[in-house]
Design an enzyme around this catalytic site. Sequence first.
Site, PDB file in Angstrom:
ATOM      1  N   LYS A 178       0.861  -1.182   0.000  1.00 50.60           N
ATOM      2  CA  LYS A 178       0.000   0.000   0.000  1.00 50.60           C
ATOM      3  C   LYS A 178       0.895   1.229   0.000  1.00 50.60           C
ATOM      4  O   LYS A 178       1.744   1.381   0.883  1.00 50.60           O
ATOM      5  CB  LYS A 178      -0.892  -0.013   1.241  1.00 50.60           C
ATOM      6  CG  LYS A 178      -1.833   1.185   1.325  1.00 50.60           C
ATOM      7  CD  LYS A 178      -2.704   1.071   2.567  1.00 50.60           C
ATOM      8  CE  LYS A 178      -3.661   2.240   2.700  1.00 50.60           C
ATOM      9  NZ  LYS A 178      -4.489   2.128   3.915  1.00 50.60           N
TER      10      LYS A 178
ATOM     11  N   LYS B  19      -2.240  -1.498  -3.748  1.00 53.56           N
ATOM     12  CA  LYS B  19      -3.099  -0.314  -3.651  1.00 53.56           C
ATOM     13  C   LYS B  19      -2.253   0.936  -3.719  1.00 53.56           C
ATOM     14  O   LYS B  19      -1.278   1.019  -2.975  1.00 53.56           O
ATOM     15  CB  LYS B  19      -3.868  -0.355  -2.327  1.00 53.56           C
ATOM     16  CG  LYS B  19      -4.767   0.851  -2.103  1.00 53.56           C
ATOM     17  CD  LYS B  19      -5.427   0.816  -0.729  1.00 53.56           C
ATOM     18  CE  LYS B  19      -6.333   2.036  -0.565  1.00 53.56           C
ATOM     19  NZ  LYS B  19      -6.983   2.099   0.733  1.00 53.56           N
TER      20      LYS B  19
HETATM   21 ZN   LIG Z   1      -5.608   3.391   8.172  1.00 58.26          ZN
END
Ligand SMILES: [Zn+2]
Length: 334
Positions: free
Chosen positions: A204, A257
Amino acid sequence: MPFPQERPRRMRRNEALRSLVRETTLAPDDLVWPLFVVPGAKVRNPVRSMPGVFQLSVDELVAEAQQGLEAGVRSVILFGVPEHKDDVGSGAYDDDGIIPRAVRALKAKVPGLVVMTDVCMCEYTDHGHCGVLKPPRVGGPGQDLQVDNDLTLPLLAREAVAHARAGADVVAPSDMMDGRVAAIRRALDENGFGEVPILSYAAKFAGAFYGPFRDAAESAPQFGDRRGYQMDPANGDEALREIALDIAEGADIVMVKPALAYLDLIHRAKSRFGFPVAAYNVSGEYAMVKAAAARGWIDERLVVDELLTSIRRAGADMILTYFAMDVARRLAGH
Ligand SMILES: [Zn+2]
């Protein structure tokens, strides 16, 4: 065999021929629909920067998920906005918190729906960070405030267990603390939830594509940013190391992501590990499409199909996307 014998256009002559050689498909089964749940009843607050997305009270959430399921969207992922926030995010691991209440309602009223829950602290902490803060060092400079990795792990584990106890089918840690997949796996197993899989937000990236989401989840950090725990957008090899660690710790699905600016990593993750890969088509990606379409600058349907197909082609088995309902309805011919 070169031209003129080799003519790739032969198989592009009409839609029936093209569909025979189409390599990548997009189906409602591939989509996970992110939904935002808030306290109250009959609440449907539009999210300013995400047209078509709402903060929903539990009753409205149930109705929305039911419609999604009827259109073919079999999976949702829930983000909660709690009644109150504090410095240790206690709303995150309260068995009667907003997410456990929402999960229980969905499991009771929408049978057949896969309910995933986001596991993180940022919606529940008053400072908006994804974990608890280190105690300030006496005499240290103010900018020293940092999220404490190891103090956060047991809280994330408690949160995941609370979600599982409410009936969550999949828990999805998004905090990017080191070691959290192992901590959550152990806690789930010890509490009798050995069958609940973990979808880990493994790679992420800290970036600018999450702005609209923070309007929806009311989770913007009150100071600083998330670069102390989320990844540097410049780092691909490190993303693969993060994914390898999460797989070793017990993740069942690994996520990249955002999606569109990181298609290379979706591809590398899939080819390197051959593991189930999810990709999050994030709020900023959604907002850009919506904004351009609202001005008539692009054809929203065609662009959405092309973007989601590209994420699948890169190697994602599933896509978390705010377009899930629109796409499912269209694919079902509604
Ligand atoms: Zn968070």
